[in-house]
Design a protein around this motif. Structure first.
Motif, PDB file in Angstrom:
ATOM      1  N   ARG A 173       0.865  -1.184   0.000  1.00 63.09           N
ATOM      2  CA  ARG A 173       0.000   0.000   0.000  1.00 63.09           C
ATOM      3  C   ARG A 173       0.900   1.232   0.000  1.00 63.09           C
ATOM      4  NH1 ARG A 173      -1.755  -3.530   3.624  1.00 63.09           N
ATOM      5  NH2 ARG A 173      -0.543  -2.493   5.258  1.00 63.09           N
ATOM      6  N   SER A 174       0.431   2.290  -0.673  1.00 59.90           N
ATOM      7  CA  SER A 174       1.154   3.555  -0.653  1.00 59.90           C
ATOM      8  C   SER A 174       0.187   4.660  -1.046  1.00 59.90           C
ATOM      9  CB  SER A 174       2.358   3.525  -1.600  1.00 59.90           C
ATOM     10  OG  SER A 174       1.936   3.313  -2.927  1.00 59.90           O
ATOM     11  N   PHE A 175       0.446   5.850  -0.544  1.00 56.86           N
ATOM     12  CA  PHE A 175      -0.401   6.987  -0.877  1.00 56.86           C
ATOM     13  C   PHE A 175       0.390   8.274  -0.665  1.00 56.86           C
ATOM     14  CE2 PHE A 175      -1.030   6.147   3.600  1.00 56.86           C
ATOM     15  CZ  PHE A 175      -1.018   7.406   4.186  1.00 56.86           C
ATOM     16  N   ILE A 176      -0.024   9.307  -1.407  1.00 57.05           N
ATOM     17  CA  ILE A 176       0.542  10.639  -1.264  1.00 57.05           C
ATOM     18  C   ILE A 176      -0.343  11.425  -0.307  1.00 57.05           C
ATOM     19  CG2 ILE A 176       1.164  12.760  -2.469  1.00 57.05           C
ATOM     20  CD1 ILE A 176       1.580  11.106  -4.986  1.00 57.05           C
ATOM     21  N   HIS A 177       0.237  12.075   0.654  1.00 59.53           N
ATOM     22  CA  HIS A 177      -0.535  12.814   1.642  1.00 59.53           C
ATOM     23  C   HIS A 177      -1.251  13.993   0.971  1.00 59.53           C
ATOM     24  CE1 HIS A 177       1.002  10.889   5.407  1.00 59.53           C
ATOM     25  NE2 HIS A 177       1.930  10.509   4.556  1.00 59.53           N
ATOM     26  N   ASP A 178      -2.466  14.255   1.398  1.00 55.09           N
ATOM     27  CA  ASP A 178      -3.275  15.295   0.763  1.00 55.09           C
ATOM     28  C   ASP A 178      -3.917  16.242   1.773  1.00 55.09           C
ATOM     29  OD1 ASP A 178      -4.985  13.495   1.879  1.00 55.09           O
ATOM     30  OD2 ASP A 178      -6.165  13.125   0.068  1.00 55.09           O
ATOM     31  N   THR A 179      -3.297  16.436   2.911  1.00 59.28           N
ATOM     32  CA  THR A 179      -3.807  17.372   3.923  1.00 59.28           C
ATOM     33  C   THR A 179      -2.798  18.519   4.075  1.00 59.28           C
ATOM     34  OG1 THR A 179      -4.779  15.500   5.095  1.00 59.28           O
ATOM     35  CG2 THR A 179      -4.611  17.565   6.305  1.00 59.28           C
ATOM     36  N   THR A 180      -3.245  19.758   3.863  1.00 61.63           N
ATOM     37  CA  THR A 180      -4.583  20.184   3.481  1.00 61.63           C
ATOM     38  C   THR A 180      -4.781  20.146   1.975  1.00 61.63           C
ATOM     39  OG1 THR A 180      -3.781  22.457   3.434  1.00 61.63           O
ATOM     40  CG2 THR A 180      -4.722  21.688   5.476  1.00 61.63           C
ATOM     41  N   THR A 181      -3.690  20.109   1.240  1.00 59.69           N
ATOM     42  CA  THR A 181      -3.691  19.877  -0.198  1.00 59.69           C
ATOM     43  C   THR A 181      -2.695  18.783  -0.504  1.00 59.69           C
ATOM     44  OG1 THR A 181      -2.000  21.581  -0.553  1.00 59.69           O
ATOM     45  CG2 THR A 181      -4.312  22.291  -0.703  1.00 59.69           C
ATOM     46  N   ASP A 182      -2.638  18.387  -1.767  1.00 58.34           N
ATOM     47  CA  ASP A 182      -1.672  17.366  -2.152  1.00 58.34           C
ATOM     48  C   ASP A 182      -0.257  17.819  -1.816  1.00 58.34           C
ATOM     49  OD1 ASP A 182      -3.724  15.842  -3.100  1.00 58.34           O
ATOM     50  OD2 ASP A 182      -3.497  16.482  -5.182  1.00 58.34           O
ATOM     51  N   ASN A 183       0.457  16.957  -1.070  1.00 54.54           N
ATOM     52  CA  ASN A 183       1.827  17.303  -0.647  1.00 54.54           C
ATOM     53  C   ASN A 183       2.794  17.055  -1.794  1.00 54.54           C
ATOM     54  OD1 ASN A 183       1.458  16.160   2.819  1.00 54.54           O
ATOM     55  ND2 ASN A 183       0.537  17.833   1.727  1.00 54.54           N
ATOM     56  N   ILE A 184       2.683  17.915  -2.813  1.00 52.75           N
ATOM     57  CA  ILE A 184       3.517  17.825  -4.012  1.00 52.75           C
ATOM     58  C   ILE A 184       4.097  19.206  -4.278  1.00 52.75           C
ATOM     59  CG2 ILE A 184       3.554  17.364  -6.492  1.00 52.75           C
ATOM     60  CD1 ILE A 184       1.287  15.411  -6.074  1.00 52.75           C
ATOM     61  N   MET A 185       5.378  19.246  -4.605  1.00 53.66           N
ATOM     62  CA  MET A 185       6.042  20.505  -4.917  1.00 53.66           C
ATOM     63  C   MET A 185       6.826  20.336  -6.212  1.00 53.66           C
ATOM     64  SD  MET A 185       9.221  22.193  -4.797  1.00 53.66           S
ATOM     65  CE  MET A 185      10.225  21.472  -3.508  1.00 53.66           C
ATOM     66  N   LEU A 186       6.687  21.311  -7.111  1.00 59.73           N
ATOM     67  CA  LEU A 186       7.406  21.313  -8.378  1.00 59.73           C
ATOM     68  C   LEU A 186       8.153  22.631  -8.499  1.00 59.73           C
ATOM     69  CD1 LEU A 186       7.764  19.609 -11.017  1.00 59.73           C
ATOM     70  CD2 LEU A 186       6.033  21.113 -12.032  1.00 59.73           C
ATOM     71  N   ARG A 187       9.447  22.575  -8.683  1.00 61.30           N
ATOM     72  CA  ARG A 187      10.267  23.773  -8.798  1.00 61.30           C
ATOM     73  C   ARG A 187      11.014  23.732 -10.142  1.00 61.30           C
ATOM     74  NH1 ARG A 187      13.587  25.096  -3.645  1.00 61.30           N
ATOM     75  NH2 ARG A 187      11.438  25.544  -2.990  1.00 61.30           N
ATOM     76  N   VAL A 188      10.788  24.771 -10.949  1.00 57.97           N
ATOM     77  CA  VAL A 188      11.370  24.844 -12.287  1.00 57.97           C
ATOM     78  C   VAL A 188      12.375  25.984 -12.324  1.00 57.97           C
ATOM     79  CG1 VAL A 188      10.893  25.075 -14.753  1.00 57.97           C
ATOM     80  CG2 VAL A 188       9.218  23.970 -13.263  1.00 57.97           C
ATOM     81  N   PHE A 189      13.563  25.702 -12.855  1.00 53.78           N
ATOM     82  CA  PHE A 189      14.621  26.694 -12.978  1.00 53.78           C
ATOM     83  C   PHE A 189      14.654  27.225 -14.406  1.00 53.78           C
ATOM     84  CE2 PHE A 189      15.672  24.115  -9.374  1.00 53.78           C
ATOM     85  CZ  PHE A 189      16.196  25.010  -8.449  1.00 53.78           C
ATOM     86  N   PRO A 190      15.207  28.425 -14.615  1.00 54.22           N
ATOM     87  CA  PRO A 190      15.195  29.023 -15.961  1.00 54.22           C
ATOM     88  C   PRO A 190      15.875  28.172 -17.024  1.00 54.22           C
ATOM     89  CG  PRO A 190      15.716  30.692 -14.330  1.00 54.22           C
ATOM     90  CD  PRO A 190      15.713  29.376 -13.605  1.00 54.22           C
ATOM     91  N   ASP A 191      16.908  27.374 -16.631  1.00 59.75           N
ATOM     92  CA  ASP A 191      17.604  26.565 -17.631  1.00 59.75           C
ATOM     93  C   ASP A 191      16.909  25.243 -17.912  1.00 59.75           C
ATOM     94  OD1 ASP A 191      18.023  25.460 -15.195  1.00 59.75           O
ATOM     95  OD2 ASP A 191      20.207  25.239 -15.400  1.00 59.75           O
ATOM     96  N   GLY A 192      15.782  24.984 -17.278  1.00 57.34           N
ATOM     97  CA  GLY A 192      15.033  23.763 -17.535  1.00 57.34           C
ATOM     98  C   GLY A 192      15.211  22.672 -16.500  1.00 57.34           C
ATOM     99  N   HIS A 193      16.047  22.872 -15.488  1.00 53.00           N
ATOM    100  CA  HIS A 193      16.180  21.886 -14.418  1.00 53.00           C
ATOM    101  C   HIS A 193      14.913  21.885 -13.559  1.00 53.00           C
ATOM    102  CE1 HIS A 193      20.481  21.915 -15.438  1.00 53.00           C
ATOM    103  NE2 HIS A 193      20.495  20.711 -14.890  1.00 53.00           N
ATOM    104  N   VAL A 194      14.531  20.682 -13.142  1.00 54.23           N
ATOM    105  CA  VAL A 194      13.265  20.502 -12.426  1.00 54.23           C
ATOM    106  C   VAL A 194      13.530  19.744 -11.132  1.00 54.23           C
ATOM    107  CG1 VAL A 194      10.908  19.595 -12.540  1.00 54.23           C
ATOM    108  CG2 VAL A 194      12.021  20.432 -14.613  1.00 54.23           C
ATOM    109  N   LEU A 195      12.908  20.186 -10.071  1.00 55.35           N
ATOM    110  CA  LEU A 195      12.869  19.481  -8.785  1.00 55.35           C
ATOM    111  C   LEU A 195      11.428  19.105  -8.508  1.00 55.35           C
ATOM    112  CD1 LEU A 195      13.737  18.501  -5.972  1.00 55.35           C
ATOM    113  CD2 LEU A 195      13.640  20.882  -5.208  1.00 55.35           C
ATOM    114  N   TYR A 196      11.214  17.799  -8.342  1.00 60.23           N
ATOM    115  CA  TYR A 196       9.867  17.273  -8.104  1.00 60.23           C
ATOM    116  C   TYR A 196       9.891  16.516  -6.777  1.00 60.23           C
ATOM    117  CZ  TYR A 196       5.777  14.217  -8.770  1.00 60.23           C
ATOM    118  OH  TYR A 196       4.595  13.540  -8.614  1.00 60.23           O
ATOM    119  N   SER A 197       9.148  17.016  -5.791  1.00 59.63           N
ATOM    120  CA  SER A 197       9.167  16.444  -4.444  1.00 59.63           C
ATOM    121  C   SER A 197       7.755  16.092  -4.016  1.00 59.63           C
ATOM    122  CB  SER A 197       9.786  17.432  -3.445  1.00 59.63           C
ATOM    123  OG  SER A 197       9.714  16.932  -2.131  1.00 59.63           O
ATOM    124  N   LEU A 198       7.630  14.976  -3.302  1.00 58.67           N
ATOM    125  CA  LEU A 198       6.332  14.559  -2.789  1.00 58.67           C
ATOM    126  C   LEU A 198       6.521  13.787  -1.485  1.00 58.67           C
ATOM    127  CD1 LEU A 198       5.069  11.494  -4.820  1.00 58.67           C
ATOM    128  CD2 LEU A 198       7.197  12.614  -5.373  1.00 58.67           C
TER     129      LEU A 198
END
Length: 500
Positions: A173-198
């Motif tokens: 079993r697995s789930f992404i926490h959703d209190t109070t919203t989905d615990n997801i963060m997306l950070r985009v840099f000008p050169d196209g590098h991406v940080l995706y955290s959950l």
């Protein structure tokens, strides 16, 4: 005259419009209405001018007592390009990975373990809450920026762009926490590098070996892998090596001591799809023994020691010794059942099973020891009763000899075996009075109640010593008082030296 007629006509009109009002008064009213109309028109122009100013850059007015610094403009009040247009989301097909049909996309991963929630021996799994972060570069998300600052988004943008399809191997079993919203963060840099955290909570299987339970150590593994992309399309790796895994120092478990966390990686092969990069989070747990000492080992040891008390109870106290033996046996059965109820049904023997079953055997042997003592006591009492009855019958027809009273002598017929005569320990034997015929002296003998001080021969005593020990129930209890504790202590020394 004409002028007079016109004035007269105007006066009539004024009087018609405002009956009963003086003509001069009507003129003043007209002027008042005209002024009101002009005021309303000017007010409407001011409102239209203020609406136009809302969309223009505000100009700060300098106040007295404040430094002449320019206040930064509020970006939320200015008209800017939408995020989708800035990142050109609609201009690209994000259903395909970056550099499609080119080299594999490197995706770095790091993990921060927030908590290790539970370890279940029955289900053979563990539950962990962690922060999972992915790092990759997607040039399709590059955007112009004069400050070279990144932009941070929540989970709503994740559905519109490409993200790695990492999943947990062997997870239940697995789930992404959703209190109070989905615990997801997306950070985009000008050169196209991406940080995706959950933030994820996962329950995964852990293959445990209980052969040394509860003196065991378990190593569990959480495995991460791309579901769709092989190593030719996506290269999954630990971003900073062993430093890619961080844990909270406050993580603790009630039954285990967390010894170490470490990472590893290797390729996994599937016959139908190919090779995949797989990342491993390994952690070793050592079980606390003190809980099981209090709940299992100490009670079992006390039950074994309690069964030894019956060796000091008189052998004729049948209810006391039987009830004590049955109580200890039933208590050991309850302890064994309770331990196995909280364990999986494995087909091999555990360390705790060895200790409990050996203790159960000791308790059961103490019951069998009393059964043997009671049986031998019954046989001896029966033989003694027969000897007394026959001696009494033989003594009734004989006179007193050797100056002893009839109450202190017994006559034994020659038909008695020598073993029967020797079984009456503590009695002396001597022939009947010399005036009796020789044949009578060979068939009879007088047994005195005095203590025996004469020896019947060393070889004869050695031959009957083992039989006398078995017949002497006091000796069985006496030897059991030493043999049982000594054997149990020897077993404990071997057990703890092997498993500790």
């Amino acid at each position: 005259m004409p002028h007079a007629g016109r004035n007269r006509t105007e006066g009539v009109c004024c009087c018609a419009c405002f009956p009963g009002v003086d003509p001069m008064m009507s003129i003043s009213l007209r002027l008042l209405l005209l002024l009101c109309c002009l005021a309303l028109v000017s007010e409407g122009r001011k409102k239209n001018h203020s609406r136009k100013k809302r969309w223009s850059t505000p100009v700060d007015t300098h106040k007295l007592g404040q430094p002449l610094t320019k206040k930064p403009a509020d970006g939320t009040k200015t008209r800017k390009v939408k995020t989708d247009q800035l990142l050109r989301v609609e201009d690209h097909d994000f259903t395909m990975r970056p550099a499609f049909a080119g080299p594999a996309v490197p995706v770095g991963v790091d993990v921060q373990v927030e908590s290790l929630d539970s370890i279940s021996e029955v289900d053979m799994d563990f539950t962990m809450t962690l922060y999972l972060r992915h790092y990759w570069k997607d040039e399709r998300l590059a955007f112009p920026s004069s400050t070279n600052k990144s932009m941070t988004f929540d989970g709503r943008l994740v559905k519109k762009i490409w993200v790695p399809d990492v999943f947990f191997v062997h997870s239940k079993r697995s789930f992404i926490h959703d209190t109070t919203t989905d615990n997801i963060m997306l950070r985009v840099f000008p050169d196209g590098h991406v940080l995706y955290s959950l933030r994820v909570t996962v329950t995964a299987a852990c293959n445990m070996d209980f052969s040394r339970f509860p003196l065991d150590s378990q190593t569990c593994t959480l495995e991460l892998e791309s579901y769709a992309y092989t190593d030719e399309d996506l290269m999954l790796y630990w971003k900073s090596g062993d430093e890619s895994l961080s844990t909270d120092d406050r993580i603790s478990l009630s039954q285990f001591l967390i010894q170490k966390f470490h990472t590893s990686s290797r390729l996994a092969f599937y016959s139908s799809t190919g090779w995949y990069n797989r990342l491993y989070i390994n952690f070793t747990l050592r079980r606390h023994i003190f809980f099981f000492l209090l709940q299992t080992y100490f009670p079992a040891t006390l039950m074994v020691m309690l069964s030894w008390v019956s060796f000091w109870i008189d052998r004729r106290a049948v209810p006391a010794r039987v009830s004590l033996g049955i109580t200890t046996v039933l208590t050991m059965s309850t302890i064994i059942t309770g331990v196995n109820a909280s364990m999986p049904r494995v087909s091999y023997i555990k360390a705790v099973d060895i200790y409990l079953w050996v203790s159960f055997v000791f308790v059961f042997l103490s019951v069998l020891e009393y059964a043997a003592v009671n049986y031998l006591t019954t046989l001896r009492d029966g033989k003694d009763r027969k000897l007394r009855d026959k001696a009494r019958e033989q003594a009734q027809g004989l006179p007193c000899t050797c100056g002893m009273t009839h109450a202190r002598t017994m006559m034994l017929d020659g038909s008695y075996s020598e073993a029967d005569a020797n079984s009456l320990a503590g009695y002396t034997r001597e022939p009947v009075a010399p005036d009796d015929p020789p044949e009578k002296s060979q068939e009879r003998m007088v047994v005195h109640l005095a203590l025996d001080t004469e020896s019947t021969g060393a070889t004869k005593k050695k031959g009957l010593r083992g039989f006398r020990i078995i017949q002497n129930t006091h000796a069985i209890d006496t030897y059991s008082r030493m043999i049982f504790p000594g054997a149990y202590i020897f077993f404990n020394l071997i057990y703890w030296s092997v498993y500790c």
